[in-house]
Design a protein around this motif. Structure first.
Motif, PDB file in Angstrom:
ATOM      1  N   UNK A  78      39.092  17.105 -57.273  1.00  0.00           N
ATOM      2  CA  UNK A  78      39.090  16.208 -56.249  1.00  0.00           C
ATOM      3  C   UNK A  78      37.727  15.302 -56.314  1.00  0.00           C
ATOM      4  N   UNK A  79      36.826  15.738 -57.142  1.00  0.00           N
ATOM      5  CA  UNK A  79      35.506  15.339 -57.406  1.00  0.00           C
ATOM      6  C   UNK A  79      35.606  13.681 -58.020  1.00  0.00           C
ATOM      7  N   UNK A  80      36.729  13.797 -59.044  1.00  0.00           N
ATOM      8  CA  UNK A  80      36.989  12.553 -59.829  1.00  0.00           C
ATOM      9  C   UNK A  80      37.423  11.333 -59.223  1.00  0.00           C
ATOM     10  N   UNK A  81      38.510  11.388 -58.303  1.00  0.00           N
ATOM     11  CA  UNK A  81      38.813  10.365 -57.564  1.00  0.00           C
ATOM     12  C   UNK A  81      37.685  10.074 -56.527  1.00  0.00           C
ATOM     13  N   UNK A  82      36.940  10.933 -56.034  1.00  0.00           N
ATOM     14  CA  UNK A  82      35.975  10.586 -54.975  1.00  0.00           C
ATOM     15  C   UNK A  82      34.778   9.490 -55.778  1.00  0.00           C
ATOM     16  N   UNK A  83      34.521  10.056 -57.010  1.00  0.00           N
ATOM     17  CA  UNK A  83      33.472   9.224 -57.814  1.00  0.00           C
ATOM     18  C   UNK A  83      33.902   7.948 -57.930  1.00  0.00           C
ATOM     19  N   UNK A  84      35.330   7.514 -58.330  1.00  0.00           N
ATOM     20  CA  UNK A  84      35.965   6.265 -58.654  1.00  0.00           C
ATOM     21  C   UNK A  84      35.855   5.500 -57.462  1.00  0.00           C
ATOM     22  N   UNK A  85      36.201   6.104 -56.260  1.00  0.00           N
ATOM     23  CA  UNK A  85      36.194   5.339 -54.842  1.00  0.00           C
ATOM     24  C   UNK A  85      35.024   4.957 -54.659  1.00  0.00           C
ATOM     25  N   UNK A  86      33.956   5.675 -54.564  1.00  0.00           N
ATOM     26  CA  UNK A  86      32.360   5.357 -54.236  1.00  0.00           C
ATOM     27  C   UNK A  86      31.878   4.460 -55.122  1.00  0.00           C
ATOM     28  N   UNK A  87      31.922   4.450 -56.417  1.00  0.00           N
ATOM     29  CA  UNK A  87      31.344   3.737 -57.163  1.00  0.00           C
ATOM     30  C   UNK A  87      32.171   2.327 -57.067  1.00  0.00           C
ATOM     31  N   UNK A  88      33.407   2.205 -56.575  1.00  0.00           N
ATOM     32  CA  UNK A  88      33.963   0.945 -56.437  1.00  0.00           C
ATOM     33  C   UNK A  88      33.554   0.302 -55.027  1.00  0.00           C
ATOM     34  N   UNK A  89      33.272   1.226 -53.998  1.00  0.00           N
ATOM     35  CA  UNK A  89      32.792   0.811 -52.886  1.00  0.00           C
ATOM     36  C   UNK A  89      31.312   0.117 -53.176  1.00  0.00           C
TER      37      UNK A  89
END
Length: 383
Positions: A160-171
């Motif tokens: 679950x860390x992977x999609x969290x990083x993708x979302x946070x870096x996009x925001x």
């Protein structure tokens, strides 16, 4: 006595005094020149930019990832040994010992002027304070998760860390992940889920801790990577600035997450030695992780963690004869295939960006004459 008087009279003669004065002046000038040279070399070594360049030259992406991989494998088993076999049932206090030993080692390096210089004041105190807090949450909750959950469930939570990083870096940074990399990351996550499905032992409290660990872990990786790459921090200098904040916040976490009785623990030589070995590995894990995040990216660091899971699973099967099951072995191979595809996409992207970096270093007038137009930028960053 007469001889001494003659020597004194000779030294105070006018012409002799001029010779001695000139020699003293020449020696002083040479000493000053050597001192200036030594100071300039020392300042060059101690400057943040030169320290950053030296870190990049000595420890590139491959060396940093390999270093982090080897240390991470060792500390997972060592922490599990300390928490289970040694009976040290205080995971947050264990994390506190890790950071205290790390700070002591860095203090020794600083006393010998071996600690790299800090970066210029681009980072605000708020960003350093935030990084210190998420470091304490990330590592402290990770050890609590290891105490109450199996290693398989601990690795499963990392998916679950992977999609969290993708979302946070996009925001935060408007970074976009290409569709092909999304496919590669999905294959990796699916493979790891299949590989660890046979080792999912957890408690309700452990599962809640694992869920609470996901967001701090993602934010921690993003901040470490961004502050080193964008603000010229080196790994050790940033560790030196944030470790005191982490220690203070860990002290506030101990009463809520650790059981009572740390003072009554049997601090025998063998138990203390095991805890100190874990602490030294903790220092190397923090350092190697910071080096890897500074040399690559937060997503690449997570993929490395998933690769570590598959290597441990396959290594136990081939070397020690353990039988995790056909399903887990197939899942590990699927995950490694996805990681290989992700690595190939990263290498291809670097090859495509290298001509752009060369052209961007040319004068703007030459770019305008060659292209007949003015490019302001490439839009949002894509990874």
């Amino acid at each position: 006595m007469l001889c001494s008087r003659e020597i004194f009279n000779f030294l105070v003669r006018k012409d002799v005094r001029k010779i001695l004065k000139r020699k003293d002046s020449d020696a002083g000038e040479r000493g000053k020149a050597l001192e200036d040279l030594r100071a300039s070399l020392f300042n060059k070594f101690r400057s943040s930019e030169s320290s950053k360049r030296q870190q990049q030259q000595i420890c590139g992406p491959v060396a940093a990832l390999t270093f982090n991989f080897m240390v991470a494998v060792g500390i997972i088993f060592m922490n599990k040994w300390v928490l289970k076999n040694v009976g040290f049932q205080f995971p947050v206090f264990l994390t506190f010992i890790h950071y205290a030993v790390s700070w002591a080692l860095m203090a020794i390096l600083k006393s010998f002027s071996l600690l790299p210089a800090s970066a210029p004041s681009k980072s605000t105190p708020l960003s350093l304070f935030t990084l210190g807090i998420v470091m304490s949450l990330s590592t402290g909750l990770a050890n609590v998760s290891l105490k109450y959950n199996s290693v398989g469930f601990y690795q499963m939570a990392k998916i679950a860390v992977t999609p969290s990083i993708v979302l946070a870096e996009f925001i935060w940074y408007k970074k976009r992940v290409t569709f092909s990399k999304v496919i590669a990351l999905t294959i990796v996550s699916a493979g790891v889920a299949i590989a660890t499905v046979t080792d999912l032992q957890f408690s309700l409290f452990g599962a809640c801790v694992a869920l609470a660990w996901i967001i701090p872990s993602a934010v921690n990786k993003i901040l470490w990577s961004n502050m080193q790459q964008q603000e010229n921090w080196t790994a050790l200098s940033l560790m030196w600035k944030t470790t005191p904040i982490t220690l203070l916040f860990l002290v506030s976490m101990i009463p809520f997450l650790d059981p009572p009785g740390v003072l009554t623990f049997q601090w025998s030589f063998s138990n203390t030695s095991a805890i100190l070995i874990s602490a030294f590995l903790g220092f190397f894990l923090q350092w190697s992780g910071a080096l890897a995040l500074g040399a690559t990216s937060a997503i690449s660091h997570v993929v490395l963690g998933q690769f570590k899971t598959c290597v441990l699973l396959l290594g136990s099967y081939y070397i020690f004869g353990s039988n995790p099951g056909t399903t887990s072995i197939c899942g590990a191979f699927v995950a490694i295939g996805g990681m290989s595809f992700f690595t190939y996409l990263n290498l291809r992207a670097k090859k495509q960006l290298s001509p752009l970096k060369v052209s961007s270093s040319l004068p703007k007038s030459k770019l305008g004459e060659g292209n007949g137009e003015n490019r302001d930028g490439f839009g949002a960053e894509s990874v």
